[in-house]
Write a protein that holds these residues in place. Structure first.
Motif, PDB file in Angstrom:
ATOM      1  N   SER A 165       0.633  -1.127  -0.059  1.00 45.56           N
ATOM      2  CA  SER A 165      -0.252  -0.165   0.243  1.00 45.56           C
ATOM      3  C   SER A 165       0.911   1.653  -0.024  1.00 45.56           C
ATOM      4  O   SER A 165       1.937   0.892   0.399  1.00 45.56           O
ATOM      5  CB  SER A 165      -1.261  -0.184   1.148  1.00 45.56           C
ATOM      6  OG  SER A 165      -1.326   1.211   1.153  1.00 45.56           O
ATOM      7  N   GLN A 206      -1.276  -8.148   2.612  1.00 44.81           N
ATOM      8  CA  GLN A 206      -2.928  -7.699   2.000  1.00 44.81           C
ATOM      9  C   GLN A 206      -3.553  -9.175   2.287  1.00 44.81           C
ATOM     10  O   GLN A 206      -2.865 -10.007   1.754  1.00 44.81           O
ATOM     11  CB  GLN A 206      -2.512  -6.971   1.505  1.00 44.81           C
ATOM     12  CG  GLN A 206      -4.450  -6.484   0.825  1.00 44.81           C
ATOM     13  CD  GLN A 206      -4.818  -6.104  -0.246  1.00 44.81           C
ATOM     14  OE1 GLN A 206      -4.014  -6.656  -1.124  1.00 44.81           O
ATOM     15  NE2 GLN A 206      -5.814  -5.316  -0.389  1.00 44.81           N
ATOM     16  N   TRP A 216      -1.946  -4.862   6.323  1.00 40.43           N
ATOM     17  CA  TRP A 216      -3.016  -4.363   5.661  1.00 40.43           C
ATOM     18  C   TRP A 216      -4.049  -4.895   4.833  1.00 40.43           C
ATOM     19  O   TRP A 216      -3.928  -6.137   4.527  1.00 40.43           O
ATOM     20  CB  TRP A 216      -2.250  -3.494   5.249  1.00 40.43           C
ATOM     21  CG  TRP A 216      -2.134  -3.449   3.559  1.00 40.43           C
ATOM     22  CD1 TRP A 216      -0.840  -3.505   3.262  1.00 40.43           C
ATOM     23  CD2 TRP A 216      -2.633  -2.905   2.559  1.00 40.43           C
ATOM     24  NE1 TRP A 216      -1.154  -3.989   1.700  1.00 40.43           N
ATOM     25  CE2 TRP A 216      -1.622  -3.240   1.287  1.00 40.43           C
ATOM     26  CE3 TRP A 216      -3.985  -2.728   2.502  1.00 40.43           C
ATOM     27  CZ2 TRP A 216      -2.467  -2.635   0.547  1.00 40.43           C
ATOM     28  CZ3 TRP A 216      -4.691  -2.228   0.989  1.00 40.43           C
ATOM     29  CH2 TRP A 216      -3.664  -2.574   0.034  1.00 40.43           C
ATOM     30  N   ILE A 231      -9.772   1.089   6.029  1.00 37.12           N
ATOM     31  CA  ILE A 231      -8.092   0.212   5.437  1.00 37.12           C
ATOM     32  C   ILE A 231      -7.882  -0.232   6.995  1.00 37.12           C
ATOM     33  O   ILE A 231      -7.728   1.224   8.246  1.00 37.12           O
ATOM     34  CB  ILE A 231      -6.923   1.352   4.950  1.00 37.12           C
ATOM     35  CG1 ILE A 231      -7.838   1.311   3.697  1.00 37.12           C
ATOM     36  CG2 ILE A 231      -5.928   0.458   5.334  1.00 37.12           C
ATOM     37  CD1 ILE A 231      -6.949   2.374   2.449  1.00 37.12           C
TER      38      ILE A 231
END
Length: 147
Positions: A61, A71, A107, A140
């Motif tokens: 990201s 991710q 994330w 997020i």
């Protein structure tokens, strides 16, 4: 008996579809990058029956400077088994795998109704909410992994 093992992208669909894309075409359960060799999928089995899934994508990201990021996508537990700790077991397993690969940051886009679950696991929100069309409001969230 609970076990977590590596599975194929195709195997995730039996959990992704009813939990994450209920009422939508099965094609909506396939994510870009699902079949890359760098993407890892894991399934949680109870007495040999798949109950939950999580996928780890080698995807950075722009919000974070860490070089080694991963991710999470497609984390889901079948509705009749939610609240039993299966989701926590899947996320903890993912964290363990990623730490071993020297990933420093995880994330993902969390659905609004999952934010509290992830906050209990020490994930934090960054930025404002946003809408994913036909899916809903997301945030997020992220966590730095400690060795």
């Amino acid at each position: 008996m609970l076990t977590i093992r590596k599975i194929s992208a195709q195997e995730t669909i039996t959990v992704r579809h009813p939990v994450l894309r209920k009422g939508k075409p099965i094609e909506s359960c396939y994510f870009d990058g699902d079949n890359l060799t760098s993407t890892k999928h894991f399934g949680l089995y109870e007495n040999g029956i798949l109950q939950g899934v999580i996928s780890l994508f080698d995807h950075k990201s722009h919000l974070f400077e860490d070089k080694n990021q991963s991710q999470i996508r497609g984390m889901a537990v079948l509705e009749n088994n939610q609240g039993k700790g299966f989701g926590s077991l899947l996320v903890e397993h993912a964290e363990k795998i990623l730490k071993a690969q020297n990933v420093s940051l995880i994330w993902f886009n969390a659905r609004e109704n999952a934010v509290g679950f992830y906050q209990k696991m020490e994930y934090e929100i960054i930025g404002n909410s946003f809408d994913i069309p036909d899916v809903g409001k997301h945030y997020i969230m992220w966590k730095r992994l400690r060795s």
